[in-house]
Design an enzyme around this catalytic site. Structure first.
Site, PDB file in Angstrom:
ATOM      1  N   LYS A  11       0.804  -1.234   0.000  1.00 27.56           N
ATOM      2  CA  LYS A  11       0.000   0.000   0.000  1.00 27.56           C
ATOM      3  C   LYS A  11       0.830   1.275   0.000  1.00 27.56           C
ATOM      4  O   LYS A  11       0.429   2.272  -0.566  1.00 27.56           O
ATOM      5  CB  LYS A  11      -0.979  -0.006   1.169  1.00 27.56           C
ATOM      6  CG  LYS A  11      -0.330   0.042   2.529  1.00 27.56           C
ATOM      7  CD  LYS A  11      -1.348  -0.248   3.623  1.00 27.56           C
ATOM      8  CE  LYS A  11      -0.738  -0.090   4.997  1.00 27.56           C
ATOM      9  NZ  LYS A  11      -1.508  -0.753   6.043  1.00 27.56           N
ATOM     10  N   ARG A  35      -8.073  -0.620  16.784  1.00 29.40           N
ATOM     11  CA  ARG A  35      -8.487  -0.319  15.419  1.00 29.40           C
ATOM     12  C   ARG A  35      -9.485  -1.422  15.067  1.00 29.40           C
ATOM     13  O   ARG A  35     -10.451  -1.596  15.789  1.00 29.40           O
ATOM     14  CB  ARG A  35      -7.282  -0.223  14.467  1.00 29.40           C
ATOM     15  CG  ARG A  35      -7.621   0.601  13.210  1.00 29.40           C
ATOM     16  CD  ARG A  35      -6.443   0.794  12.263  1.00 29.40           C
ATOM     17  NE  ARG A  35      -6.143  -0.406  11.498  1.00 29.40           N
ATOM     18  CZ  ARG A  35      -5.189  -0.481  10.567  1.00 29.40           C
ATOM     19  NH1 ARG A  35      -4.460   0.567  10.293  1.00 29.40           N
ATOM     20  NH2 ARG A  35      -4.970  -1.599   9.914  1.00 29.40           N
TER      21      ARG A  35
HETATM   22  C1  LIG Z   1      -0.660  -1.529   6.648  1.00 29.37           C
HETATM   23  C2  LIG Z   1      -0.983  -2.826   7.263  1.00 29.37           C
HETATM   24  C3  LIG Z   1       0.033  -3.762   7.499  1.00 29.37           C
HETATM   25  C4  LIG Z   1       1.486  -3.479   7.207  1.00 29.37           C
HETATM   26  O1  LIG Z   1       2.012  -2.640   8.200  1.00 29.37           O
HETATM   27  P1  LIG Z   1       3.571  -2.226   8.212  1.00 29.37           P
HETATM   28  O2  LIG Z   1       3.750  -1.518   9.484  1.00 29.37           O
HETATM   29  O3  LIG Z   1       3.791  -1.372   7.021  1.00 29.37           O
HETATM   30  O4  LIG Z   1       4.335  -3.498   8.151  1.00 29.37           O
HETATM   31  C5  LIG Z   1      -0.332  -4.977   8.039  1.00 29.37           C
HETATM   32  N1  LIG Z   1      -1.614  -5.257   8.347  1.00 29.37           N
HETATM   33  C6  LIG Z   1      -2.609  -4.387   8.143  1.00 29.37           C
HETATM   34  C7  LIG Z   1      -4.000  -4.765   8.506  1.00 29.37           C
HETATM   35  C8  LIG Z   1      -2.334  -3.138   7.593  1.00 29.37           C
HETATM   36  O5  LIG Z   1      -3.327  -2.261   7.398  1.00 29.37           O
END
Ligand SMILES: *Cc1c(COP(=O)(O)O)cnc(C)c1O
Length: 355
Positions: free
Chosen positions: A36, A129
Site C-alpha cells: 500500500k 483499530r
Molecule cells: C498496513 C498494514 C500492514 C502493514 O504494516 P507495516 O507496518 O507497514 O508493516 C499490516 N496489516 C494491516 C492490517 C495493515 O493495514
C-alpha cells in the site's frame, strides 16, 4: 529526466525482502508483502515476490487490481466495504474481516461468481483499530461464518501498533493463539493461519519471543525502510533508502530570514513565525505540500535546512552548504514512511526505477 522524481531501487527492495523472508522463515512464518505504501506499483510488488513473499497484501482493492497479472495469492488488508464486495471477491483471494454483515455479502457474491473467498477473522487485542474485541462475539461470528457458502475461514489475525500504539508481546499474541485453539476445539475445525501483525511484531523474532504458533506476518514498512516499527530500530543488513526523492532548484537568492511587512496568514491559513538569522542564501525547489509534508523529507546534504513550503514551492536554507547549488541543480532527500506514501500517490512526482 523529469523532476521531481522518486528513484526506486528495486535491487535494495529485493535485498530487504530476502532478509526479512529469511528471518521469518527461521521462525516458520510466511510473509505477506504489503504494497500500500507504494500504491500497489506492480514492478515493486513483483520485486517483493522475487524476494520470496508468499502473498501480496494491500488495504485498497484498487491496488490489488493493479496486481492481478502477478500469480500469487492476494490479500485485502482493510475490512471490505460492502459496496466493493464484487471487486473484493474477484481480485482478492483472502480478506481480513470483523463484521458478519460484510462476510454474508462476500458469501453471496462468492456464490454468484462461483468462487471460494477466504477469510481471516480479525481479533482486537487492545490496539482498538479493527477486530472483534469481545471473545464471546468471536465464537458467535465463527458459528455463523461456518454456515455460509462460498466462504472459507482460514484463520484469525490481529493488528497492533496502528491506532493505539500497542506493542505486540508474547502475552497478547499468546491470547490470539489461545483463541484460535478454542475455536478449533469448539467447532471441530482446523485453522491454518494465525496472522500475528505487521512490522511491529518483528522485534519479537529477533528476540526469539514470538509464540511459535504465529505463522504469518504482514510486512510493509520493514521491507521498504528496513526498520521494525515497535521501537523504530533499523533491521541489520537492510537498506533505509530504497526510495529517494530528487527535486530541481528554480531560484537561488540571498534574502532576509524574516518577511517584510505585517504578517498575516500563509497559504494554508496558519500565521507563520520566523527566527531572524540575518541574510540567508535560499534555494526554492519545484515541489510542494501537494506532494510532500516537510517532516517527511530528509536532505542527504546535512547542511541544508528546510525553511518551509507552499503547495508548489519548497524553500531551503543553503547558507551553510559546501556545495555551490545553482539553478537547475538537483537536491536529494531520504523519505519517511509518510513521505514514500505521499510521493508515490502524487501524480506530479515521476517514478524512476533502478535495478
Ligand atoms: C498496513 C498494514 C500492514 C502493514 O504494516 P507495516 O507496518 O507497514 O508493516 C499490516 N496489516 C494491516 C492490517 C495493515 O493495514
Amino acid at each position: 529526466m523529469r523532476y521531481p522524481c522518486v528513484e526506486i531501487s528495486l535491487d535494495k527492495i529485493k535485498h530487504n525482502t530476502e532478509k526479512l523472508v529469511e528471518l521469518c522463515k527461521k521462525n516458520k512464518i510466511n510473509v505477506a508483502g504489503v504494497t500500500k505504501v507504494f500504491c500497489g506499483e506492480p514492478k515493486i510488488a513483483k520485486t517483493m515476490v522475487d524476494g520470496g513473499v508468499q502473498i501480496l497484501a494491500d488495504s485498497r482493492i484498487e491496488n490489488l487490481i493493479k496486481l492481478r497479472e502477478i500469480e500469487i495469492p492476494k490479500m485485502l488488508l482493510r475490512l471490505p466495504m460492502i459496496s466493493q464486495v464484487d471487486d473484493v471477491v474477484r481480485y482478492s483471494d483472502i480478506s481480513l474481516n470483523s463484521e458478519l454483515k460484510t462476510i454474508k455479502e462476500l458469501s453471496k457474491k462468492a456464490v454468484e461468481l462461483n468462487k471460494k473467498h477466504k477469510i481471516i477473522l480479525m481479533v482486537d487485542l487492545g490496539d482498538l483499530r479493527e477486530g472483534i474485541f469481545d471473545e464471546e462475539e468471536i465464537f458467535l461470528v465463527v458459528s455463523e461464518i461456518l454456515k455460509l457458502d462460498g466462504i472459507e475461514l482460514i484463520g484469525i489475525g490481529t493488528n497492533l501498533t496502528c491506532y493505539g500504539g500497542v506493542i505486540p508481546k508474547y502475552e497478547n499474541l499468546s491470547r490470539l493463539v489461545k483463541i484460535k485453539m478454542n475455536i478449533e476445539k469448539k467447532f471441530n475445525i482446523k485453522l491454518d493461519i494465525i496472522s500475528g501483525g505487521n512490522s511491529s511484531s518483528l522485534y519479537l523474532l529477533e528476540n526469539g519471543e514470538i509464540p511459535e504458533e504465529i505463522n504469518q506476518l504482514r510486512l510493509g514498512e520493514s521491507i521498504v525502510l528496513g526498520r521494525e516499527t515497535a521501537y523504530g530500530k533499523n533491521i541489520e543488513d537492510t537498506y533505509d533508502d530504497c526510495f529517494k526523492l530528487i527535486v530541481e532548484i528554480i531560484e537561488v537568492k540571498e534574502k532576509p530570514s524574516v518577511p517584510i511587512g505585517e504578517i498575516g496568514m500563509d497559504a494554508f491559513g496558519n500565521t507563520p513565525t520566523f527566527v531572524d538569522k540575518g541574510i540567508v542564501k535560499r534555494a526554492i525547489c519545484a515541489i510542494g505540500k501537494q506532494d510532500i509534508d516537510l517532516g517527511d523529507i530528509i536532505p542527504y546534504d546535512k547542511d541544508i535546512e528546510i525553511l518551509g513550503a507552499s503547495s508548489d514551492h519548497l524553500i531551503l536554507d543553503i547558507t551553510k552548504c559546501k556545495n555551490d547549488y545553482g539553478i537547475g541543480d538537483n537536491i536529494e532527500f531520504k523519505l519517511t514512511y509518510g513521505g514514500i506514501l505521499k510521493v508515490m500517490t502524487s501524480e506530479y512526482v515521476e517514478k524512476n526505477f533502478r535495478y
